[in-house]
Write a protein that holds these residues in place. Structure first.
Motif, PDB file in Angstrom:
ATOM      1  N   VAL A   1       3.675  -6.737  -1.165  1.00  0.00           N
ATOM      2  CA  VAL A   1       3.617  -5.320  -1.759  1.00  0.00           C
ATOM      3  C   VAL A   1       4.896  -5.062  -1.955  1.00  0.00           C
ATOM      4  CG1 VAL A   1       3.008  -3.092  -1.914  1.00  0.00           C
ATOM      5  CG2 VAL A   1       1.275  -4.481  -0.774  1.00  0.00           C
ATOM      6  N   SER A   2       5.420  -4.724  -2.941  1.00  0.00           N
ATOM      7  CA  SER A   2       6.712  -4.360  -3.256  1.00  0.00           C
ATOM      8  C   SER A   2       7.030  -2.749  -3.509  1.00  0.00           C
ATOM      9  CB  SER A   2       7.096  -4.846  -4.858  1.00  0.00           C
ATOM     10  OG  SER A   2       8.363  -4.507  -4.882  1.00  0.00           O
ATOM     11  N   GLY A   3       8.074  -2.301  -3.038  1.00  0.00           N
ATOM     12  CA  GLY A   3       8.166  -0.793  -3.347  1.00  0.00           C
ATOM     13  C   GLY A   3       7.510  -0.102  -2.634  1.00  0.00           C
ATOM     14  N   VAL A   4       7.136  -0.404  -1.175  1.00  0.00           N
ATOM     15  CA  VAL A   4       6.560   0.331  -0.249  1.00  0.00           C
ATOM     16  C   VAL A   4       7.036   1.916  -0.115  1.00  0.00           C
ATOM     17  CG1 VAL A   4       5.436   0.504   1.901  1.00  0.00           C
ATOM     18  CG2 VAL A   4       5.331  -1.869   0.743  1.00  0.00           C
TER      19      VAL A   4
ATOM     20  N   SER B   1       0.658  13.312   1.798  1.00  0.00           N
ATOM     21  CA  SER B   1      -0.046  12.765   0.767  1.00  0.00           C
ATOM     22  C   SER B   1       0.618  11.220   0.885  1.00  0.00           C
ATOM     23  CB  SER B   1       0.586  13.284  -0.385  1.00  0.00           C
ATOM     24  OG  SER B   1       1.901  12.815  -0.719  1.00  0.00           O
ATOM     25  N   LEU B   2      -0.424  10.373   0.556  1.00  0.00           N
ATOM     26  CA  LEU B   2      -0.411   8.852   0.503  1.00  0.00           C
ATOM     27  C   LEU B   2      -0.338   8.559  -0.867  1.00  0.00           C
ATOM     28  CD1 LEU B   2      -3.188   7.978   3.128  1.00  0.00           C
ATOM     29  CD2 LEU B   2      -0.721   8.264   3.594  1.00  0.00           C
ATOM     30  N   GLN B   3       0.460   7.697  -1.219  1.00  0.00           N
ATOM     31  CA  GLN B   3       0.775   7.079  -2.677  1.00  0.00           C
ATOM     32  C   GLN B   3       0.140   5.776  -2.746  1.00  0.00           C
ATOM     33  OE1 GLN B   3       3.226   9.394  -1.306  1.00  0.00           O
ATOM     34  NE2 GLN B   3       2.137  10.930  -2.325  1.00  0.00           N
ATOM     35  N   PRO B   4       0.000   5.134  -4.125  1.00  0.00           N
ATOM     36  CA  PRO B   4      -0.355   3.626  -4.145  1.00  0.00           C
ATOM     37  C   PRO B   4       0.874   2.667  -3.662  1.00  0.00           C
ATOM     38  CG  PRO B   4      -1.035   5.019  -6.178  1.00  0.00           C
ATOM     39  CD  PRO B   4      -0.422   6.007  -5.314  1.00  0.00           C
ATOM     40  N   GLY B   5       0.647   2.143  -2.933  1.00  0.00           N
ATOM     41  CA  GLY B   5       1.567   1.053  -2.573  1.00  0.00           C
ATOM     42  C   GLY B   5       1.737   1.161  -0.851  1.00  0.00           C
ATOM     43  N   ASP B   6       1.482   2.449  -0.526  1.00  0.00           N
ATOM     44  CA  ASP B   6       1.944   2.887   0.973  1.00  0.00           C
ATOM     45  C   ASP B   6       0.879   1.938   1.578  1.00  0.00           C
ATOM     46  OD1 ASP B   6       3.470   4.949   0.153  1.00  0.00           O
ATOM     47  OD2 ASP B   6       2.098   6.521   0.710  1.00  0.00           O
TER      48      ASP B   6
END
Length: 281
Positions: free
Chosen positions: A67-70, A232-237
């Motif tokens: 995964v990139s940009g975690v 909050s959790l975001q895509p890629g976390d």
């Protein structure tokens, strides 16, 4: 689907593993395996393409972090009952939460660098949850719908930094190279039961950790729901879900990693990693 990234550090390209276990280049479909790609819309775009028409990638390429940009690298401590026992800790009533620096993230086969002043470098194989939808105050019954997929995480730890330097576990968890992830991300729809996966780790050919994810105190749905009450959790976390027994700290006497040691670890269905311990520069 099994999604991965290949190429030299900072120049990785997105890929997917086909039915023949070959890597196909996804660069013409998506820009990277990052949060935007891991949303339901992004994954649907990949699923809609004919991957057999994509270029085959040579197996000589380095495999990068899956995964990139975690944005957030969240870890759960003491999440296997028998790991609590080996460390002398009580089984927690609620998840133990700490953060790992995103600068610790490396590829699954990159070297683990022993930091300066390290005395107690330790290993921890863990299953990682990768978020696929923005997540706030999610009920446990719905939480699995917010997961894009799963991967292998090596939560490398420096115990003297973690436990003997005035508190805050983060100090022993966030050093450069302390967060290998991958080799690939397995999308949630391709994994029948994340709570029934064999999980293991060996050092120099000796098996130290050998368990199953069914032995977790708190499973993926509980962890995603719980964390979403506080942030909050975001895509890629990424959420690293804790380690089973067999860490170096729990040996009698304790055993710690040395420069030159070889570590192999894996989770059934999620792939394997292999690292050498390197001296700091």
């Amino acid at each position: 689907m099994k999604l991965l990234r290949f190429g030299e550090p900072g120049r990785e390209r997105p890929g997917i593993i086909d039915s023949q276990q070959q890597i196909r280049d996804l660069s013409s479909i998506v820009g990277d395996i990052s949060g935007q790609t891991l949303t339901p819309e992004g994954l649907a775009k990949i699923q809609a393409c004919d991957i057999n028409t994509l270029p085959v990638v040579s197996n000589t390429h380095r495999i990068g972090p899956c995964v990139s940009g975690v944005g957030k690298f969240i870890c759960i401590g003491l999440n296997y009952v028998d790991h609590c026992e080996e460390t002398g800790a009580e089984v927690p009533a609620e998840p133990v939460v700490f953060m790992k620096a995103t600068s610790a993230i490396t590829g699954p086969n990159d070297g683990v660098i022993m930091p300066r002043g390290s005395e107690k470098l330790d290993w921890e194989v863990e299953m990682g949850i990768v978020i696929g939808r923005e997540t706030r105050y999610v009920d446990e019954a719905d939480a699995l719908d917010y997961i894009a997929g799963y991967c292998v995480v090596h939560d490398v730890s420096e115990r003297s930094f973690q436990l003997e330097r005035g508190g805050q576990w983060d100090k022993g968890k966030g050093c450069d190279s302390f967060g290998p992830i991958g080799p690939y991300l397995v999308t949630a729809d391709a994994l029948s039961d994340p709570l029934n996966l064999d999980i293991w780790l060996s050092v120099n050919g000796k098996l130290y950790q050998n368990s199953n994810t069914r032995n977790m105190v708190f499973g993926p749905a509980k962890l995603v729901s719980y964390l979403s009450q506080f942030m909050s959790l975001q895509p890629g976390d990424i959420i690293s879900t804790g380690t089973p027994p067999g860490v170096g700290l729990g040996q009698k006497p304790p055993v710690y990693l040395k420069v030159g040691d070889k570590i192999r670890l894996g989770i059934k269905g999620l792939g394997e990693q292999e690292q050498s311990v390197l001296s700091s520069v």
